[in-house]
Scaffold this motif. Structure first.
Motif, mmCIF file in Angstrom:
data_model
loop_
_atom_site.group_PDB
_atom_site.id
_atom_site.type_symbol
_atom_site.label_atom_id
_atom_site.label_comp_id
_atom_site.label_asym_id
_atom_site.label_seq_id
_atom_site.Cartn_x
_atom_site.Cartn_y
_atom_site.Cartn_z
ATOM 1 N N THR A 86 45.387 22.719 30.128
ATOM 2 C CA THR A 86 46.726 22.559 30.681
ATOM 3 C C THR A 86 47.727 23.458 29.956
ATOM 4 N N ARG A 87 47.655 23.465 28.637
ATOM 5 C CA ARG A 87 48.660 24.162 27.836
ATOM 6 C C ARG A 87 48.309 25.622 27.566
ATOM 7 N N ASP A 88 47.028 25.916 27.397
ATOM 8 C CA ASP A 88 46.632 27.237 26.912
ATOM 9 C C ASP A 88 45.734 28.008 27.880
ATOM 10 N N ARG A 89 45.765 27.664 29.139
ATOM 11 C CA ARG A 89 44.885 28.275 30.136
ATOM 12 C C ARG A 89 44.984 29.794 30.149
ATOM 13 N N THR A 90 46.185 30.336 30.229
ATOM 14 C CA THR A 90 46.361 31.781 30.327
ATOM 15 C C THR A 90 45.849 32.486 29.074
ATOM 16 N N ALA A 91 46.169 31.945 27.913
ATOM 17 C CA ALA A 91 45.702 32.549 26.661
ATOM 18 C C ALA A 91 44.184 32.495 26.561
ATOM 19 N N LEU A 92 43.574 31.383 26.974
ATOM 20 C CA LEU A 92 42.116 31.268 26.934
ATOM 21 C C LEU A 92 41.446 32.295 27.839
ATOM 22 N N VAL A 93 41.959 32.442 29.033
ATOM 23 C CA VAL A 93 41.390 33.411 29.973
ATOM 24 C C VAL A 93 41.540 34.826 29.420
ATOM 25 N N GLY A 94 42.691 35.124 28.868
ATOM 26 C CA GLY A 94 42.924 36.457 28.297
ATOM 27 C C GLY A 94 42.001 36.764 27.135
ATOM 28 N N CYS A 95 41.852 35.818 26.214
ATOM 29 C CA CYS A 95 40.952 36.017 25.067
ATOM 30 C C CYS A 95 39.506 36.163 25.523
ATOM 31 N N ALA A 96 39.102 35.348 26.485
ATOM 32 C CA ALA A 96 37.734 35.431 26.991
ATOM 33 C C ALA A 96 37.490 36.781 27.659
ATOM 34 N N ALA A 97 38.442 37.237 28.459
ATOM 35 C CA ALA A 97 38.285 38.519 29.148
ATOM 36 C C ALA A 97 38.162 39.659 28.144
ATOM 37 N N LEU A 98 38.990 39.645 27.115
ATOM 38 C CA LEU A 98 38.913 40.690 26.091
ATOM 39 C C LEU A 98 37.577 40.644 25.350
ATOM 40 N N LEU B 194 34.699 39.404 26.390
ATOM 41 C CA LEU B 194 33.578 39.761 27.263
ATOM 42 C C LEU B 194 33.600 41.230 27.678
ATOM 43 N N ALA B 195 34.767 41.833 27.721
ATOM 44 C CA ALA B 195 34.876 43.232 28.154
ATOM 45 C C ALA B 195 34.078 44.165 27.246
ATOM 46 N N GLY B 196 33.997 43.857 25.988
ATOM 47 C CA GLY B 196 33.260 44.708 25.056
ATOM 48 C C GLY B 196 31.797 44.349 24.912
ATOM 49 N N ARG B 197 31.340 43.361 25.667
ATOM 50 C CA ARG B 197 29.950 42.912 25.570
ATOM 51 C C ARG B 197 29.357 42.769 26.969
ATOM 52 N N PRO B 198 28.943 43.858 27.571
ATOM 53 C CA PRO B 198 28.485 43.807 28.967
ATOM 54 C C PRO B 198 27.294 42.877 29.201
ATOM 55 N N ARG B 199 26.350 42.791 28.266
ATOM 56 C CA ARG B 199 25.198 41.892 28.458
ATOM 57 C C ARG B 199 25.654 40.436 28.438
ATOM 58 N N THR B 200 26.554 40.111 27.529
ATOM 59 C CA THR B 200 27.079 38.743 27.469
ATOM 60 C C THR B 200 27.893 38.442 28.718
ATOM 61 N N LEU B 201 28.645 39.424 29.203
ATOM 62 C CA LEU B 201 29.425 39.254 30.429
ATOM 63 C C LEU B 201 28.519 38.931 31.612
ATOM 64 N N LEU C 65 25.485 37.615 31.521
ATOM 65 C CA LEU C 65 24.923 36.278 31.306
ATOM 66 C C LEU C 65 25.956 35.205 31.648
ATOM 67 N N PHE C 66 27.190 35.417 31.205
ATOM 68 C CA PHE C 66 28.268 34.472 31.504
ATOM 69 C C PHE C 66 28.497 34.373 33.009
ATOM 70 N N ALA C 67 28.549 35.503 33.680
ATOM 71 C CA ALA C 67 28.784 35.502 35.129
ATOM 72 C C ALA C 67 27.658 34.768 35.862
ATOM 73 N N ARG C 68 26.433 34.943 35.395
ATOM 74 C CA ARG C 68 25.288 34.322 36.056
ATOM 75 C C ARG C 68 25.187 32.825 35.771
ATOM 76 N N THR C 69 25.549 32.388 34.559
ATOM 77 C CA THR C 69 25.267 31.009 34.162
ATOM 78 C C THR C 69 26.480 30.087 34.087
ATOM 79 N N ARG C 70 27.669 30.642 33.930
ATOM 80 C CA ARG C 70 28.804 29.755 33.670
ATOM 81 C C ARG C 70 30.078 30.037 34.461
ATOM 82 N N LEU C 71 30.223 31.188 35.044
ATOM 83 C CA LEU C 71 31.486 31.587 35.658
ATOM 84 C C LEU C 71 31.991 30.585 36.690
ATOM 85 N N ARG C 72 31.129 30.163 37.615
ATOM 86 C CA ARG C 72 31.553 29.229 38.660
ATOM 87 C C ARG C 72 32.081 27.920 38.070
ATOM 88 N N ARG C 73 31.299 27.375 37.141
ATOM 89 C CA ARG C 73 31.672 26.096 36.521
ATOM 90 C C ARG C 73 32.995 26.215 35.764
#
Length: 172
Positions: free
Chosen positions: A40-52, A54-61, A63-71
């Protein structure tokens, strides 16, 4: 931790050279409420930190897209409802102790402090997840935690969920 449900504990060693941090613990006295507060309070900051991150780790990105993104996307849109005290479960999320302070009681002191904090808030049970076969298993068993179930994570690793029930007298 800006949520009333978050717990951060630090263990320090005090000697003639001064004070040194030798360990820390992160947890929640009510895991569902803490997640709701963060989303509720930190949604935008969490998304921004996660995007940054994951951007430097294509394999992790991938894996994340395949296993967790939807959830995660669903959860960001609609944070979970928080139930009453009967459904409260504390969550010990992370603990780390410097190698120089291991086997000297620092980790046990952090866990006892966490459980004491949980008891004050009326929590009945606490849980944690750790790698199966890792050194943490015997540590938690030694502190009275019991294995609850083995779970395969979305990325294929096996972990063991442990739990402990706080004594009734500790919750009064």
């Amino acid at each position: 931790m800006r949520s009333q449900h978050g717990v951060v504990l630090v263990c320090e060693r005090i000697d003639r050279d001064g004070t040194t941090v030798v360990g820390f613990l992160l947890g929640a006295t009510h895991r569902t409420a803490l997640v709701r507060d963060l989303l509720t309070r930190d949604r935008t900051a969490l998304v921004g930190c996660a995007a940054l991150a994951l951007a430097g780790r294509p394999r992790t990105l991938l894996l994340f897209a395949r296993t967790r993104l939807r959830r995660y996307t669903r959860r960001l849109r609609t944070p979970a409802a928080v139930g009453g005290p009967e459904g409260r479960v504390a969550d010990l999320s992370a603990i780390a102790v410097d190698l120089s302070a291991r086997d000297q009681g620092a980790g046990a002191a952090l866990v006892r402090g966490f459980l004491a904090r949980c008891a004050v808030t009326g929590v009945r049970t606490a849980e944690l997840v750790t790698e199966i076969g890792g050194p943490a298993e015997s540590f938690y068993r030694g502190l009275g935690w019991s294995p609850l179930e083995d779970v395969r994570t979305r990325d294929g690793r096996w972990v063991r969920r442990f739990g402990t029930t706080l004594p009734v007298e500790a919750r009064t």
